[in-house]
Write a protein that holds these residues in place. Structure first.
Motif, PDB file in Angstrom:
ATOM      1  N   GLU A  80       0.815  -1.213   0.000  1.00 47.28           N
ATOM      2  CA  GLU A  80       0.000   0.000   0.000  1.00 47.28           C
ATOM      3  C   GLU A  80       0.847   1.261   0.000  1.00 47.28           C
ATOM      4  N   LYS A  81       1.917   1.262   0.778  1.00 49.81           N
ATOM      5  CA  LYS A  81       2.688   2.486   0.986  1.00 49.81           C
ATOM      6  C   LYS A  81       3.753   2.739  -0.074  1.00 49.81           C
ATOM      7  N   ILE A  82       4.320   1.687  -0.652  1.00 53.24           N
ATOM      8  CA  ILE A  82       5.428   1.861  -1.594  1.00 53.24           C
ATOM      9  C   ILE A  82       5.118   1.219  -2.948  1.00 53.24           C
ATOM     10  N   TYR A  83       4.790  -0.066  -2.949  1.00 54.17           N
ATOM     11  CA  TYR A  83       4.666  -0.802  -4.211  1.00 54.17           C
ATOM     12  C   TYR A  83       3.633  -0.183  -5.157  1.00 54.17           C
ATOM     13  N   LYS A  84       2.419   0.052  -4.673  1.00 49.58           N
ATOM     14  CA  LYS A  84       1.357   0.538  -5.543  1.00 49.58           C
ATOM     15  C   LYS A  84       1.670   1.925  -6.104  1.00 49.58           C
ATOM     16  N   ARG A  85       2.513   2.639  -5.410  1.00 52.72           N
ATOM     17  CA  ARG A  85       2.872   3.988  -5.852  1.00 52.72           C
ATOM     18  C   ARG A  85       3.875   3.962  -7.005  1.00 52.72           C
ATOM     19  N   TYR A  86       4.726   2.912  -7.033  1.00 53.06           N
ATOM     20  CA  TYR A  86       5.835   2.912  -7.990  1.00 53.06           C
ATOM     21  C   TYR A  86       5.901   1.658  -8.859  1.00 53.06           C
ATOM     22  N   ASN A  87       4.883   0.802  -8.834  1.00 53.43           N
ATOM     23  CA  ASN A  87       5.006  -0.460  -9.561  1.00 53.43           C
ATOM     24  C   ASN A  87       5.013  -0.302 -11.076  1.00 53.43           C
ATOM     25  N   ALA A 114      -3.328  -9.930  -5.083  1.00 49.73           N
ATOM     26  CA  ALA A 114      -3.732  -9.789  -6.485  1.00 49.73           C
ATOM     27  C   ALA A 114      -5.027  -9.002  -6.703  1.00 49.73           C
ATOM     28  N   PRO A 115      -6.059  -9.142  -5.846  1.00 46.59           N
ATOM     29  CA  PRO A 115      -7.283  -8.382  -6.096  1.00 46.59           C
ATOM     30  C   PRO A 115      -7.114  -6.869  -5.958  1.00 46.59           C
ATOM     31  N   PHE A 116      -6.030  -6.441  -5.304  1.00 42.96           N
ATOM     32  CA  PHE A 116      -5.855  -5.016  -5.025  1.00 42.96           C
ATOM     33  C   PHE A 116      -4.769  -4.361  -5.869  1.00 42.96           C
ATOM     34  N   THR A 117      -3.935  -5.159  -6.536  1.00 45.48           N
ATOM     35  CA  THR A 117      -2.793  -4.574  -7.226  1.00 45.48           C
ATOM     36  C   THR A 117      -2.273  -5.507  -8.306  1.00 45.48           C
ATOM     37  N   ASP A 118      -1.493  -4.962  -9.220  1.00 43.49           N
ATOM     38  CA  ASP A 118      -0.809  -5.761 -10.227  1.00 43.49           C
ATOM     39  C   ASP A 118       0.428  -6.364  -9.569  1.00 43.49           C
ATOM     40  N   VAL A 119       0.454  -7.683  -9.409  1.00 44.69           N
ATOM     41  CA  VAL A 119       1.496  -8.327  -8.598  1.00 44.69           C
ATOM     42  C   VAL A 119       2.723  -8.751  -9.409  1.00 44.69           C
ATOM     43  N   LYS A 120       2.814  -8.339 -10.676  1.00 42.47           N
ATOM     44  CA  LYS A 120       3.930  -8.812 -11.505  1.00 42.47           C
ATOM     45  C   LYS A 120       5.289  -8.339 -10.992  1.00 42.47           C
ATOM     46  N   GLY A 121       5.318  -7.278 -10.194  1.00 41.63           N
ATOM     47  CA  GLY A 121       6.587  -6.784  -9.653  1.00 41.63           C
ATOM     48  C   GLY A 121       6.993  -7.433  -8.351  1.00 41.63           C
ATOM     49  N   TRP A 122       6.135  -8.300  -7.804  1.00 40.91           N
ATOM     50  CA  TRP A 122       6.464  -9.035  -6.585  1.00 40.91           C
ATOM     51  C   TRP A 122       7.175 -10.341  -6.961  1.00 40.91           C
ATOM     52  N   ASN A 123       8.327 -10.591  -6.342  1.00 39.53           N
ATOM     53  CA  ASN A 123       9.085 -11.816  -6.604  1.00 39.53           C
ATOM     54  C   ASN A 123       9.428 -12.501  -5.279  1.00 39.53           C
TER      55      ASN A 123
END
Length: 216
Positions: A80-87, A114-123
């Motif tokens: 919420e605080k970092i990933y969604k802002r810069y993914n 996954a329901p809240f964000t594009d998770v392709k940048g999560w590894n």
């Protein structure tokens, strides 16, 4: 005349000073290197079976430990605080190093995000306990992993594999606690902006240098 000068000093100057420092905190600072040239990952596989590398990527690096589901709230905070802002930034990746055997738990975290964000940048990347210990040791950090080989902290690694943070006489910060959303919103977000500014400035400089070369 004197009255106007007094009013200007009392009301206008403080506002100007605030705007200057607020806008300049990230533009005129370079984030120090805590540990230079850390090792890249081994031939460790991620959830999708692909190898993940630290080279030429800005990486937010975490260590899940064995209690991935117990600490899943930390990943939601970071998301919420970092990933969604810069993914959308293509040179950025979020990498969580996990012990082998926790693949099912890691997949559940991804499925929940996954329901809240594009998770392709999560590894989520998997290695043996000994490999994780060895990798963490070469980071030369003051903080330690817990008994499950995890930590709530995440770390910023630049494209040259330098681990970055704050290192001056007034403050030392090598990682950012995902358990506390306020730390992510303040310290980590500020430092992350500095890293992005550094690269944008470098790209602009290289672009201008290329233009000058063609002119010559």
């Amino acid at each position: 005349m004197k009255k106007n000068i007094v009013l200007f000093s009392l009301f206008v100057l403080p506002i100007v000073a605030y705007l200057f420092f607020a806008s300049g905190v990230n533009s005129f600072t370079k984030l120090p290197t805590i540990t230079p040239k850390i090792a890249d990952f081994g031939n460790w596989k991620s959830l999708n079976g692909k190898r993940v590398s630290l080279d030429k990527k800005i990486t937010v690096l975490g260590f899940s430990g064995t209690d991935i589901l117990k600490n899943r709230g930390n990943y939601f905070n970071l998301n919420e605080k970092i990933y969604k802002r810069y993914n959308g930034f293509e040179d950025l990746q979020f990498v969580v190093l996990c012990p082998l055997g926790t693949e099912v738990e890691a997949q559940k975290v991804v499925d929940a995000l996954a329901p809240f964000t594009d998770v392709k940048g999560w590894n989520f990347v998997f290695a043996s306990p000994e490999e994780i210990k060895t990798f963490y040791a070469q980071l030369h950090l003051k903080g330690k992993l817990d008994n499950g080989l995890g930590t709530p902290n995440v770390y910023i690694v630049d494209k040259e594999r330098n681990l970055r943070g704050r290192k001056d006489k007034n403050e030392y910060k090598e990682g950012y606690d995902t358990f506390h959303p306020s730390e992510l919103s303040n310290e980590m977000l500020d430092d992350f902006k500095i890293i992005l500014y550094e690269y944008r400035a470098a790209l602009k400089k290289n672009h201008n240098a290329t233009k000058e070369t063609f002119k010559s």
